[in-house]
Design an enzyme around this catalytic site. Structure first.
Site, PDB file in Angstrom:
ATOM      1  N   TYR A   1       0.824  -1.219   0.000  1.00 12.82           N
ATOM      2  CA  TYR A   1       0.000   0.000   0.000  1.00 12.82           C
ATOM      3  C   TYR A   1       0.852   1.260   0.000  1.00 12.82           C
ATOM      4  CZ  TYR A   1      -4.454  -2.283  -0.007  1.00 12.82           C
ATOM      5  OH  TYR A   1      -5.532  -3.006  -0.420  1.00 12.82           O
TER       6      TYR A   1
ATOM      7  N   GLN B   1     -15.325   5.333  -7.061  1.00 12.54           N
ATOM      8  CA  GLN B   1     -14.845   4.004  -6.669  1.00 12.54           C
ATOM      9  C   GLN B   1     -13.325   4.025  -6.545  1.00 12.54           C
ATOM     10  OE1 GLN B   1     -17.145   2.407 -10.166  1.00 12.54           O
ATOM     11  NE2 GLN B   1     -17.543   0.743  -8.750  1.00 12.54           N
TER      12      GLN B   1
ATOM     13  N   HIS C   1     -14.752   3.043  -1.829  1.00 12.79           N
ATOM     14  CA  HIS C   1     -13.773   1.999  -1.509  1.00 12.79           C
ATOM     15  C   HIS C   1     -12.658   2.492  -0.597  1.00 12.79           C
ATOM     16  CE1 HIS C   1     -15.080  -0.186  -5.449  1.00 12.79           C
ATOM     17  NE2 HIS C   1     -15.938  -0.355  -4.471  1.00 12.79           N
TER      18      HIS C   1
END
Ligand SMILES: [Zn+2]
Length: 229
Positions: free
Chosen positions: A48, A88, A106
């Site tokens: 990430y 999204q 999200h």
């Protein structure tokens, strides 16, 4: 509502396209799930952190800017409820283009959420960021503020999006495959009340046949057309 298509023009790799180099041997499902995080939180955070650096190196494109302009115009003329941006995407490019507060279905790569107290805080600068972040409220470890495989969308965000679509005269569905529910069903809320649904996507999608109008174009091309029309 926007999906990955609008960010593709900023060079943001899609989920699968991001699996290059060191990450090529992992499937996204093996990194973006609660199980993966339980198993190896350092690895998941490393991935990430890489995604976070990718998006901070990218720049918003004309599609993002046009939507920010549309938002400012509609809200100045008709009030804050006159325009709602739902996305999204998790890359924060809408905010960087000037959109005030998109509903991020999200989550976002730019923040972390405390595993203990639920506090959400922005990540430090992408260049110096070294995961995992520590909660500024309770001092415990934080996780990516992202909706993972097998997790539900945040209820308050989904509810606000649903409300906006159900009240909309016009819904623009931009750069999303319209395959994944519940997001894919939001346009039907607008159609059900007699509103218009414009789809902008280079490819045909399951929404194409139900949409009032469908433009085969990229996000920036399609939005430019609409703004000039
Ligand atoms: Zn905390």
């Amino acid at each position: 509502m926007t999906g990955a298509g609008i960010s593709a023009e900023s060079g943001i790799p899609t989920f699968r396209d991001a699996q290059t180099g060191h990450w090529a041997r992992f499937r996204p499902e093996d990194l973006a799930s609660p199980d993966a995080y339980q198993r190896d939180p350092e690895l998941v955070w490393e991935w990430y952190a890489d995604r976070y650096r990718d998006v901070m190196r990218a720049q918003p494109n004309r599609g993002h800017t046009l939507l920010a302009e549309l938002e400012a115009e509609k809200q100045a003329a008709f009030g804050p409820d006159a325009f709602t941006l739902v996305t999204q995407n998790v890359d924060g490019l809408h905010q960087r283009a000037g959109s005030a507060g998109p509903l991020e279905l999200h989550g976002t790569l730019l923040s972390a959420r405390c595993e203990t107290c639920g506090h959400v805080q922005p990540l430090p600068d992408a260049v110096t960021f070294a995961p995992p972040p520590v909660c500024e409220v309770c001092g415990h470890r934080m996780r990516p503020h992202i909706v993972w495989f097998g997790e539900f969308l945040p209820e308050d965000v989904l509810e606000a999006a649903d409300h906006a679509f159900a009240a909309a005269d016009v819904a623009l569905i931009i750069g999303t495959s319209s395959l994944v529910y519940p997001a894919a069903g939001l346009a039907d809320r607008t159609l059900a009340r007699g509103g218009l649904v414009f789809e902008i996507n280079p490819d045909e999608t399951p929404l194409t046949r139900r949409a009032s109008f469908s433009l085969r174009a990229t996000a920036s091309e399609g939005l430019t057309h609409l703004r000039e029309a």
